[in-house]
Every structure is written in structure tokens, then in C-alpha cells.
Design a protein around this motif. Structure first.
Motif, mmCIF file in Angstrom:
data_model
loop_
_atom_site.group_PDB
_atom_site.id
_atom_site.type_symbol
_atom_site.label_atom_id
_atom_site.label_comp_id
_atom_site.label_asym_id
_atom_site.label_seq_id
_atom_site.Cartn_x
_atom_site.Cartn_y
_atom_site.Cartn_z
ATOM 1 N N ALA A 1 -2.608 -14.818 52.921
ATOM 2 C CA ALA A 1 -3.071 -16.209 52.944
ATOM 3 C C ALA A 1 -4.235 -16.346 51.979
ATOM 4 N N ILE A 2 -4.114 -17.257 51.026
ATOM 5 C CA ILE A 2 -5.201 -17.497 50.078
ATOM 6 C C ILE A 2 -5.718 -18.901 50.332
ATOM 7 N N ASN A 3 -6.939 -18.978 50.812
ATOM 8 C CA ASN A 3 -7.525 -20.264 51.220
ATOM 9 C C ASN A 3 -6.603 -21.014 52.169
ATOM 10 N N GLY A 4 -5.983 -20.248 53.055
ATOM 11 C CA GLY A 4 -5.135 -20.856 54.071
ATOM 12 C C GLY A 4 -3.655 -20.877 53.750
ATOM 13 N N SER A 5 -3.273 -20.997 52.470
ATOM 14 C CA SER A 5 -1.828 -21.076 52.172
ATOM 15 C C SER A 5 -1.244 -19.697 51.915
ATOM 16 N N PRO A 6 -0.083 -19.401 52.544
ATOM 17 C CA PRO A 6 0.521 -18.064 52.396
ATOM 18 C C PRO A 6 1.175 -17.889 51.027
ATOM 19 N N VAL A 7 1.086 -16.668 50.552
ATOM 20 C CA VAL A 7 1.615 -16.333 49.222
ATOM 21 C C VAL A 7 2.296 -14.973 49.316
ATOM 22 N N GLU A 8 3.428 -14.808 48.608
ATOM 23 C CA GLU A 8 4.158 -13.540 48.625
ATOM 24 C C GLU A 8 3.739 -12.679 47.446
ATOM 25 N N LEU A 9 3.412 -11.434 47.737
ATOM 26 C CA LEU A 9 3.071 -10.512 46.652
ATOM 27 C C LEU A 9 3.924 -9.268 46.783
ATOM 28 N N SER A 10 4.441 -8.773 45.664
ATOM 29 C CA SER A 10 5.129 -7.485 45.703
ATOM 30 C C SER A 10 4.917 -6.800 44.366
ATOM 31 N N VAL A 11 5.333 -5.541 44.281
ATOM 32 C CA VAL A 11 5.143 -4.794 43.031
ATOM 33 C C VAL A 11 6.001 -5.439 41.951
ATOM 34 N N ASN A 12 5.451 -5.604 40.777
ATOM 35 C CA ASN A 12 6.093 -6.269 39.633
ATOM 36 C C ASN A 12 6.210 -7.776 39.814
ATOM 37 N N HIS A 13 5.666 -8.307 40.888
ATOM 38 C CA HIS A 13 5.678 -9.756 41.102
ATOM 39 C C HIS A 13 4.305 -10.235 41.552
ATOM 40 N N PRO A 14 3.412 -10.418 40.598
ATOM 41 C CA PRO A 14 2.070 -10.880 40.947
ATOM 42 C C PRO A 14 2.044 -12.386 41.193
ATOM 43 N N HIS A 15 0.899 -12.874 41.645
ATOM 44 C CA HIS A 15 0.733 -14.309 41.895
ATOM 45 C C HIS A 15 -0.338 -14.853 40.969
ATOM 46 N N THR A 16 -0.051 -15.979 40.365
ATOM 47 C CA THR A 16 -1.037 -16.608 39.478
ATOM 48 C C THR A 16 -1.924 -17.537 40.286
ATOM 49 N N LEU A 17 -3.227 -17.235 40.283
ATOM 50 C CA LEU A 17 -4.162 -18.037 41.075
ATOM 51 C C LEU A 17 -4.634 -19.267 40.313
ATOM 52 N N GLY A 18 -4.870 -19.065 39.028
ATOM 53 C CA GLY A 18 -5.393 -20.165 38.231
ATOM 54 C C GLY A 18 -5.253 -19.800 36.769
ATOM 55 N N PHE A 19 -5.939 -20.505 35.903
ATOM 56 C CA PHE A 19 -5.842 -20.215 34.472
ATOM 57 C C PHE A 19 -6.385 -18.818 34.182
ATOM 58 N N GLY A 20 -5.518 -17.955 33.696
ATOM 59 C CA GLY A 20 -5.953 -16.610 33.345
ATOM 60 C C GLY A 20 -6.299 -15.734 34.525
ATOM 61 N N GLU A 21 -5.969 -16.168 35.744
ATOM 62 C CA GLU A 21 -6.294 -15.377 36.930
ATOM 63 C C GLU A 21 -5.014 -14.967 37.637
ATOM 64 N N ASP A 22 -4.857 -13.658 37.860
ATOM 65 C CA ASP A 22 -3.657 -13.180 38.532
ATOM 66 C C ASP A 22 -4.032 -12.244 39.656
ATOM 67 N N LEU A 23 -3.179 -12.205 40.666
ATOM 68 C CA LEU A 23 -3.413 -11.362 41.823
ATOM 69 C C LEU A 23 -2.268 -10.371 41.965
ATOM 70 N N TYR A 24 -2.624 -9.107 42.121
ATOM 71 C CA TYR A 24 -1.608 -8.059 42.209
ATOM 72 C C TYR A 24 -1.755 -7.280 43.506
ATOM 73 N N LEU A 25 -0.635 -6.738 43.980
ATOM 74 C CA LEU A 25 -0.693 -5.863 45.141
ATOM 75 C C LEU A 25 -0.959 -4.446 44.632
ATOM 76 N N MET A 26 -2.066 -3.862 45.094
ATOM 77 C CA MET A 26 -2.486 -2.574 44.548
ATOM 78 C C MET A 26 -2.203 -1.408 45.471
ATOM 79 N N ASN A 27 -2.574 -1.579 46.733
ATOM 80 C CA ASN A 27 -2.525 -0.464 47.661
ATOM 81 C C ASN A 27 -2.392 -1.000 49.087
ATOM 82 N N PHE A 28 -2.107 -0.128 50.023
ATOM 83 C CA PHE A 28 -1.953 -0.604 51.398
ATOM 84 C C PHE A 28 -2.312 0.487 52.388
#
Lengths: 313, 262
Positions: A240-267
Motif C-alpha cells: 500500500a502506497i499512501n493507502g492505495s495498493p500496488v503490485e510489485l514483482s521482480v522485473n515489474h517495478p512500479h512508477t511512483l512519479g516522474f523519474g521515480e520507480d519502486l522495485y522489490l528488492m528483498n523479503f
């Protein structure tokens, strides 16, 4: 045969010296024999790099990027570009300018870059050679050379004749400039997102804490296993990013904003155990505002290379 | 009838046989055998593609997830690239050369069937994986040919091979650059950065620069350049690509790189 095929070659002296100094001495030896042949620019290049090698040795570390953050990096880049543009307008036909943009100069720089790659490849992993002063200086020299090459070619060009050339050199130039100039604005932060509570504190590579405008919380973590051998084939996290759920997986990052990306690193390793649940996961926040320019440069380079391929007789 | 890995042997051997006959016929300079050669190679592709399509339907997903499955595509792309280069530039030895590399991957799959279902780890589950690797391997095969020509040119002390090496390097660099840039774009998706100077990337950059030295030396036609160094850079490039391919992994500190999947 050795002498004839490989040209004039004699055993250089100074082999026991500190390597850059040894190379420099070798070079002076050849220069002393033929001062009015074509060694001038090579010598200047060596002097330029030697200064930065000395700087590296004296300071013990590479370039600190922090003082070149935006807008200073952009301003310096635009300023230098303007300078080179004026130089091209005024002195394009001079011996120095012709020499600086010649294929010979390209060869010099490429030979040094190859050497830098070999040195970098052989260094142990702890040493960061990409921010070392000599390497930064070499890349800067390459960018200046490419700028002059492009400015000269752009003075009078036809798309049919120069299209591939401009795409290849322009694309490389754009990618290098975006990477080089944009490096101070890059940020690579890690966030520990856990199930209980939101987290907006992130840690940078030096261990400093930074507060992000995104509150993250791990909702669900799932390991997809192969039916055949049970080994993991995909790691999926629902965050959940600021309340809204987002799917993250390896090779499929999420774009948060301009030039900002979120990746799944470790667990949490407990997720790998039978019936185990991940209590946390580590996310990588990557900010690279210049990434789109870099990508554009890479795509231009690709297009140019494809064009050259098609053109080969 | 369902196509599974059990049927790989007959399909693969039939394809290899067709491809080999086609490749051998392509070596002949005369024109008549060319159509038979192309027909045979086409038949080989049809057989192989039938297997791949059948496997895809049986698995109900693209066969890109296991080691055995990726090797399937390597062989196909190697043979396809070799054929395309032959069709475009008439290098008669190209199909045979590509056949050897394609055969290596098929033989690995035949000899080690237990690897068929070994799943690729999540980091390698990407559509970029096969293009990135096959394009690199293909460019390596072209640079290998250029290196052989360079040795011949040095031994015979002649510049007559330069026309061929120029072409091979231009084509090879196109593929090498595509391999490198596809790696960059994939790296951004997987690791967050287009370029991180890990050992494999560093050696890849060195290889790229080495062949660029050759290309830019060849552009300096007016100057009298030493032939030894011109051919020499082809050999340097070939050495560097070996370092990139497997040499980097043999260095003691190799496990620290992004490309080591431990």
C-alpha cells in the motif's frame, strides 16, 4: 617480422615505476624522439589524465557528486555546450579543432576507454572506479570530443548521408550526457515495508535516513513456485502506497512519479518456509530524473546502429 | 497428439539433419544448389517451429521459463541469424557456422534432459532474456570469424582480409550493441539502473570500445597505419569478449557482481 608488421617499436624504459608515471615516461621518450610528428594531442591527453590520476592519489577518493546537484549540473552542462558551440563557430577550421574532432582523437579516447574497462574489470569489487577522477575526466573528454564531432557535422548535413552517423553519435552523446550530468541527481534508497504500520523513512547507500512523501506498508507477499521442481519463479508483493495498493514483482517495478520507480528488492526469509508468512519486505526507491533522456539516447543509438546494418553492402 | 519434451529428440535431430544438408550445400559456389539448400534449411525451420509451437500449446504458456526452454530458442535464433546473414551478404560458410552453435545447444538439451524443467529464477523471468543472450552469442560468432581472418592476415602479412573483417565487425557491432542496449533496458526494469559497472558490464564496455577502435582506425584511410595493430585490435576485442562471456566469472571476486545469480 615483429618489427615490420607492428611498426616502429622499441623496448620502453621505466618499467619499475609507479604505473601511470611509467607510462608517462615512456610517452615522453617517444615524444623526445619525434617532437614534430603527430604526438602532440596524445601528449596533451596524457598530461590531462595524469593530472587527474595525481588528484585521485592525493585525495584518495573519487569525485563527490553532491555538490553538482541540479540546477548546478544543468547550468554547467549548458555553459560548456555554449562554449563549445562558440568555439566551433569561431575556430572550426583551426588545426587544434580539427585535431580534437578527428577519428584519430576518437581512437585515442577509445583506446584509453578500453584500457579503463580492463583496469575496472580487474579491480576487486570494493573499489569504485566509475567515480574515480581519471575515469570521470576521461568520460568528460569523450563527451567534449563527441560534442565537437556532432557540432561540426551538424553545420551542413543531409539526412540520407549523415542520418546513421548522427543517430549513432548523437544517441551516444545524449546517453552519456544524461548519465554523466544526471548522476548527482540520482538517489537509491531502501525502505523496509512491514505489515504493521506505514513507513516513509528510507535509507541511502551511506546509511543516512531520508523521509519520502510515500507511506508504504506490506499487505501481502506471495512466492510463486514452479509445478515441476518447486523452485521459486516469481516473488510478488502487494504494497500500500499512501493507502492505495500496488503490485510489485521482480522485473515489474512500479512508477511512483516522474523519474521515480519502486522495485522489490528483498523479503523476510520466513516466507520461504512451509506455511511461513513474510512480515516485511525491502523496497528499492530509485530516483533518476534524467532517465528518459538516457533512454532516448540509447534508442537513438540503437536506431542508428540498425540503419548502419541495413546499409552494409 | 501432445508435443512434449519426449518428442524433442526426433524433431531436433530431423531439423539438425535438414539444416546440416542445407548448410553444406550452401558452401558450393554454383547457383543451382542454392535453392535446394534454402529449401532444406526452410524445412528444418518448419520442423523445429512445429516442435516449439506444439510445446507452447501443451504447456499453455510461452516456453521461456526453464533452462531447457531457453536453449530451444538459442538454437532457433542462431540458425535464423546465420541464415539471414547468408541471404543478405552471401557468406557461404555462415549457415554451417551457425549450425555448429545451434547444434551445441540442442545437444546439451538432448544429453541433459533433467535440466528441461529446471525453472529459471525470478530475475531471469523476462522477455528480454532470450533476445539479450542470443544476440550476444551471435555477435560473438561473427567476431570469432573476424579474429580468424585477423590471424590469417597477420600470418600472411596481407591487407586483403580487411574488406571482410570490416563487414563482419559492422554486422557484429550492430548485434553487440543491440545486446548491450537490451541489457541496459532490462537492467533498468530489474535492478533500477541502466548501467551499474558490475564486472560483466565493465568487460562488455571494454569489448565494445575495442571494436570501436578497429572501426575508427579503418576510417583513418589517409594515414599510413600499421597493419599489425589494425588486425591486432580484432584479436584484443576477441580476448575481451571472452573475458566478458566467462572470464569475469572465473575471477576470485566474481560473486559480487549483479550478473552472478547466487
Amino acid at each position: 617480422m615483429f618489427v615490420r608488421v607492428f611498426g616502429q617499436k622499441q623496448t620502453p624504459k621505466g618499467g619499475k615505476c609507479f604505473p601511470p608515471f611509467g607510462v608517462f615516461t615512456t610517452f615522453l621518450y617517444f615524444y623526445a624522439q619525434n617532437p614534430y610528428r603527430y604526438y602532440h594531442m596524445t601528449l596533451w591527453l596524457f598530461i590531462y589524465l595524469f593530472f587527474f590520476v595525481a588528484l585521485q592519489v592525493v585525495t584518495g577518493s573519487g569525485m563527490d557528486l553532491r555538490w553538482m546537484a541540479f540546477p548546478l549540473n544543468g547550468m554547467v552542462a549548458v555553459g560548456l555546450l555554449a562554449l563549445l558551440f562558440v568555439a566551433t563557430r569561431e575556430w572550426d577550421r583551426s588545426r587544434w579543432m580539427r585535431s580534437l574532432r578527428s577519428p584519430r582523437m576518437a581512437c585515442r579516447l577509445l583506446v584509453l576507454l578500453t584500457l579503463a574497462g580492463v583496469v575496472g574489470g580487474l579491480l576487486p569489487s570494493g573499489v569504485s572506479f566509475s567515480t574515480s577522477w581519471p575515469f570521470v575526466a576521461l568520460l568528460a573528454a569523450l563527451i567534449v570530443h563527441l560534442t565537437l564531432v556532432l557540432l561540426h557535422r551538424l553545420r551542413r548535413f543531409s539526412l540520407k548521408r549523415d542520418g546513421a552517423f548522427l543517430l549513432v553519435h548523437g544517441g551516444l552523446w545524449l546517453a552519456l550526457v544524461a548519465g554523466f550530468v544526471g548522476a548527482p541527481d540520482k538517489a537509491r534508497l531502501r525502505i523496509l515495508a512491514s505489515r504493521d504500520g506505514e513507513q516513509s523513512a528510507a535509507m541511502d547507500e551511506q546509511g543516512r535516513m531520508v523521509s519520502l512523501p510515500y507511506a508504504m506498508q506490506l499487505l501481502q507477499f506471495h512466492i510463486e513456485c514452479s509445478e515441476a521442481d518447486g523452485s521459486p519463479v516469481q516473488y510478488r508483493a502487494s504494497v500500500a502506497i499512501n493507502g492505495s495498493p500496488v503490485e510489485l514483482s521482480v522485473n515489474h517495478p512500479h512508477t511512483l512519479g516522474f523519474g521515480e520507480d519502486l522495485y522489490l528488492m528483498n523479503f523476510d526469509p520466513r516466507a520461504s518456509e512451509a506455511g511461513g508468512e513474510a512480515a516485511w519486505c525491502v523496497l528499492l526507491y530509485e530516483r533518476q530524473p534524467w532517465q528518459h533522456l538516457l533512454l532516448a539516447g540509447l534508442l537513438m543509438l540503437l536506431a542508428g546502429v540498425g540503419w548502419m546494418l541495413v546499409r552494409v553492402k | 497428439m501432445m508435443i512434449t519434451w519426449n518428442l524433442f529428440q526426433p524433431f531436433a535431430l530431423a531439423s539438425l539433419a535438414c539444416w546440416l544438408c542445407g548448410a553444406l550445400l550452401a558452401l558450393r559456389p554454383a547457383g543451382g544448389s542454392r535453392r535446394i539448400s534454402l529449401g532444406l534449411m526452410g524445412l528444418g525451420f518448419l520442423l523445429y517451429a512445429t516442435f516449439v509451437a506444439g510445446l507452447w500449446m501443451a504447456l499453455q504458456r510461452p516456453p521461456l521459463r526453464t533452462m531447457g526452454e531457453t536453449r530451444l530458442w538459442y538454437s532457433l535464433f542462431m540458425m535464423l541469424s546465420g541464415l539471414l546473414v547468408y541471404l543478405r551478404w552471401r557468406y557461404r560458410w555462415m549457415p554451417l557456422f551457425a549450425w555448429v552453435v545451434a547444434a551445441v545447444f540442442i545437444i546439451i538439451n538432448l544429453v541433459r534432459p533433467e535440466l528441461h524443467d529446471q525453472s529459471l529464477m525470478p530475475a531471469l523471468q523476462s522477455g528480454w532474456f532470450v533476445p539479450h543472450v542470443t544476440v550476444y552469442i551471435f555477435s560473438y560468432s561473427l567476431f570469432g570469424c573476424a579474429a580468424l581472418l585477423a590471424v590469417a592476415g597477420l600470418v600472411r602479412r596481407t591487407s586483403s582480409y580487411l574488406a571482410s573483417t570490416d563487414r563482419l565487425v559492422t554486422i557484429g557491432m550492430a548485434f553487440l550493441t543491440f545486446g548491450m542496449l537490451s541489457g541496459c533496458i532490462w537492467a533498468k526494469q530489474a535492478w533500477g539502473d541502466y548501467w551499474s559497472w558490475d564486472p560483466k558490464e565493465t568487460w562488455a564496455a571494454a569489448t565494445w570500445c575495442a571494436y570501436l577502435v578497429y572501426i575508427h582506425r579503418r576510417l583513418r584511410k589517409g594515414e599510413s597505419l600499421s597493419l599489425g595493430l589494425t588486425y591486432g585490435w580484432l584479436l584484443i576485442g576477441f580476448l575481451l569478449l571472452q573475458m566478458c562471456w566467462y572470464g569475469a566469472d572465473l575471477l576470485p571476486w566474481a560473486s559480487a557482481g549483479m550478473h552472478s545469480y547466487n
